[in-house]
Design a protein around this motif. Structure first.
Motif, PDB file in Angstrom:
ATOM      1  N   MET A  68       0.880  -1.162   0.201  1.00 19.84           N
ATOM      2  CA  MET A  68      -0.057   0.029  -0.021  1.00 19.84           C
ATOM      3  C   MET A  68       0.986   1.455   0.074  1.00 19.84           C
ATOM      4  N   SER A  69       0.470   2.240  -0.852  1.00 18.99           N
ATOM      5  CA  SER A  69       1.475   3.588  -0.884  1.00 18.99           C
ATOM      6  C   SER A  69       0.597   4.826  -0.895  1.00 18.99           C
ATOM      7  N   TRP A  70       1.148   5.839  -0.521  1.00 18.33           N
ATOM      8  CA  TRP A  70       0.743   7.259  -0.731  1.00 18.33           C
ATOM      9  C   TRP A  70       1.538   7.765  -1.988  1.00 18.33           C
ATOM     10  N   TYR A  71       0.988   8.290  -2.918  1.00 11.40           N
ATOM     11  CA  TYR A  71       1.564   9.191  -3.818  1.00 11.40           C
ATOM     12  C   TYR A  71       1.024  10.414  -3.708  1.00 11.40           C
ATOM     13  N   ARG A  72       1.527  11.752  -4.525  1.00 14.77           N
ATOM     14  CA  ARG A  72       1.299  12.832  -4.438  1.00 14.77           C
ATOM     15  C   ARG A  72       1.709  13.518  -5.922  1.00 14.77           C
ATOM     16  N   GLN A  73       0.614  14.644  -5.961  1.00 20.50           N
ATOM     17  CA  GLN A  73       1.000  15.147  -7.468  1.00 20.50           C
ATOM     18  C   GLN A  73       0.823  16.760  -7.271  1.00 20.50           C
ATOM     19  N   ALA A  74       1.910  17.390  -7.242  1.00 18.84           N
ATOM     20  CA  ALA A  74       1.559  19.047  -6.889  1.00 18.84           C
ATOM     21  C   ALA A  74       1.393  19.652  -8.454  1.00 18.84           C
ATOM     22  N   PRO A  75       0.591  20.659  -8.559  1.00 17.62           N
ATOM     23  CA  PRO A  75       0.411  21.195 -10.018  1.00 17.62           C
ATOM     24  C   PRO A  75       1.633  21.370 -10.787  1.00 17.62           C
ATOM     25  N   ARG A  76       1.626  20.667 -12.045  1.00 18.22           N
ATOM     26  CA  ARG A  76       2.557  21.075 -13.016  1.00 18.22           C
ATOM     27  C   ARG A  76       3.544  20.111 -12.849  1.00 18.22           C
ATOM     28  N   LYS A  77       3.399  19.147 -11.833  1.00 21.34           N
ATOM     29  CA  LYS A  77       4.674  18.142 -11.646  1.00 21.34           C
ATOM     30  C   LYS A  77       3.919  16.682 -11.843  1.00 21.34           C
ATOM     31  N   ALA A  78       5.146  15.875 -12.047  1.00 21.79           N
ATOM     32  CA  ALA A  78       4.722  14.525 -12.004  1.00 21.79           C
ATOM     33  C   ALA A  78       4.051  13.842 -10.996  1.00 21.79           C
ATOM     34  N   ARG A  79       3.462  12.733 -10.923  1.00 18.01           N
ATOM     35  CA  ARG A  79       3.244  12.173  -9.405  1.00 18.01           C
ATOM     36  C   ARG A  79       4.278  11.570  -8.873  1.00 18.01           C
ATOM     37  N   GLU A  80       4.418  11.361  -7.698  1.00 19.40           N
ATOM     38  CA  GLU A  80       5.646  11.010  -7.168  1.00 19.40           C
ATOM     39  C   GLU A  80       5.148  10.046  -5.836  1.00 19.40           C
ATOM     40  N   LEU A  81       5.852   9.059  -5.605  1.00 23.22           N
ATOM     41  CA  LEU A  81       5.732   8.217  -4.504  1.00 23.22           C
ATOM     42  C   LEU A  81       6.357   8.795  -3.123  1.00 23.22           C
ATOM     43  N   VAL A  82       5.618   8.772  -2.387  1.00 27.63           N
ATOM     44  CA  VAL A  82       5.621   9.331  -1.038  1.00 27.63           C
ATOM     45  C   VAL A  82       6.200   8.142   0.052  1.00 27.63           C
ATOM     46  N   ALA A  83       5.391   7.197   0.240  1.00 26.51           N
ATOM     47  CA  ALA A  83       5.474   6.249   1.214  1.00 26.51           C
ATOM     48  C   ALA A  83       5.063   4.814   0.808  1.00 26.51           C
ATOM     49  N   THR A  84       5.629   3.781   1.061  1.00 29.50           N
ATOM     50  CA  THR A  84       5.009   2.403   0.955  1.00 29.50           C
ATOM     51  C   THR A  84       5.094   1.508   2.097  1.00 29.50           C
ATOM     52  N   ILE A  85       4.320   0.799   2.228  1.00 30.12           N
ATOM     53  CA  ILE A  85       4.278  -0.287   3.388  1.00 30.12           C
ATOM     54  C   ILE A  85       3.850  -1.598   2.597  1.00 30.12           C
ATOM     55  N   THR A  86       4.701  -2.545   2.750  1.00 27.61           N
ATOM     56  CA  THR A  86       4.491  -4.004   2.092  1.00 27.61           C
ATOM     57  C   THR A  86       3.582  -4.875   2.965  1.00 27.61           C
ATOM     58  N   GLY A  87       3.502  -5.989   2.485  1.00 28.29           N
ATOM     59  CA  GLY A  87       2.435  -6.738   3.103  1.00 28.29           C
ATOM     60  C   GLY A  87       3.112  -7.345   4.492  1.00 28.29           C
ATOM     61  N   ILE A  88       4.191  -7.285   4.584  1.00 25.27           N
ATOM     62  CA  ILE A  88       5.018  -7.902   5.657  1.00 25.27           C
ATOM     63  C   ILE A  88       5.448  -6.693   6.561  1.00 25.27           C
ATOM     64  N   GLY A  89       5.154  -5.575   6.271  1.00 27.85           N
ATOM     65  CA  GLY A  89       5.159  -4.386   7.080  1.00 27.85           C
ATOM     66  C   GLY A  89       6.489  -3.355   6.799  1.00 27.85           C
ATOM     67  N   THR A  90       7.167  -3.785   5.764  1.00 28.12           N
ATOM     68  CA  THR A  90       8.263  -3.083   5.422  1.00 28.12           C
ATOM     69  C   THR A  90       8.163  -1.620   4.873  1.00 28.12           C
ATOM     70  N   THR A  91       8.509  -0.596   5.237  1.00 30.68           N
ATOM     71  CA  THR A  91       8.267   0.777   5.016  1.00 30.68           C
ATOM     72  C   THR A  91       9.366   1.298   4.205  1.00 30.68           C
ATOM     73  N   ASN A  92       9.122   2.175   3.272  1.00 30.25           N
ATOM     74  CA  ASN A  92      10.246   3.043   2.598  1.00 30.25           C
ATOM     75  C   ASN A  92       9.458   4.491   2.330  1.00 30.25           C
ATOM     76  N   TYR A  93      10.029   5.398   2.260  1.00 25.01           N
ATOM     77  CA  TYR A  93      10.039   6.907   2.279  1.00 25.01           C
ATOM     78  C   TYR A  93      10.719   7.464   1.141  1.00 25.01           C
ATOM     79  N   ALA A  94       9.927   8.696   0.575  1.00 24.04           N
ATOM     80  CA  ALA A  94      10.909   9.599  -0.325  1.00 24.04           C
ATOM     81  C   ALA A  94      11.765  10.097   0.565  1.00 24.04           C
ATOM     82  N   ASP A  95      12.823  10.621   0.031  1.00 20.59           N
ATOM     83  CA  ASP A  95      13.904  11.257   0.862  1.00 20.59           C
ATOM     84  C   ASP A  95      13.244  12.633   1.373  1.00 20.59           C
ATOM     85  N   SER A  96      12.351  13.230   0.786  1.00 15.62           N
ATOM     86  CA  SER A  96      11.980  14.471   1.155  1.00 15.62           C
ATOM     87  C   SER A  96      10.848  14.548   2.140  1.00 15.62           C
ATOM     88  N   VAL A  97      10.403  13.331   2.558  1.00 15.54           N
ATOM     89  CA  VAL A  97       9.430  13.216   3.586  1.00 15.54           C
ATOM     90  C   VAL A  97       9.918  12.378   5.194  1.00 15.54           C
TER      91      VAL A  97
END
Length: 117
Positions: A34-63
């Motif tokens: 499961m993930s959260w993405y975001r899209q700012a005006p005039r920018k491409a959609r970017e991955l913000v954070a992800t959590i896998t089925g086993i609970g591993t998490t990953n984040y964009a450096d900016s957050v």
């Protein structure tokens, strides 16, 4: 057809916090990630954070250090706690769920987050 519904967006001052939630209209029995993405005006959609089925998490450096993704309770699939918000966090935030079978990926309609004084 499963639909994802995000909630919790809004207007907040810099330094403030918001908690986004994502709910599904039907039970999803098998989830790869499961993930959260975001899209700012005039920018491409970017991955913000992800959590896998086993609970591993990953984040964009900016957050990293400011945002936390977590599995929801019986009602919500996934949450995103956003602290120390900055104006550059302003965007439409989308929930995404990856599953092992068709249609492979579900998207929500998005929720607006605006960080401004």
């Amino acid at each position: 057809q499963v639909q994802l519904v995000e909630s919790g967006g809004g207007l907040v001052q810099p330094g403030g916090c918001l908690r986004l939630s994502c709910d599904a209209t039907e039970t999803i029995f098998s989830i790869n990630a499961m993930s959260w993405y975001r899209q700012a005006p005039r920018k491409a959609r970017e991955l913000v954070a992800t959590i896998t089925g086993i609970g591993t998490t990953n984040y964009a450096d900016s957050v990293k250090g400011r945002f936390t993704i977590s599995r929801g309770n019986t009602k919500d699939l996934v949450n995103l706690q956003m602290n120390s918000l900055k104006p550059e966090d302003t965007a439409v935030y989308y929930c995404n769920v990856l599953v092992p079978v068709s249609p492979r990926s579900y998207w929500g309609q998005g929720t607006q987050v605006t960080v401004s004084s």
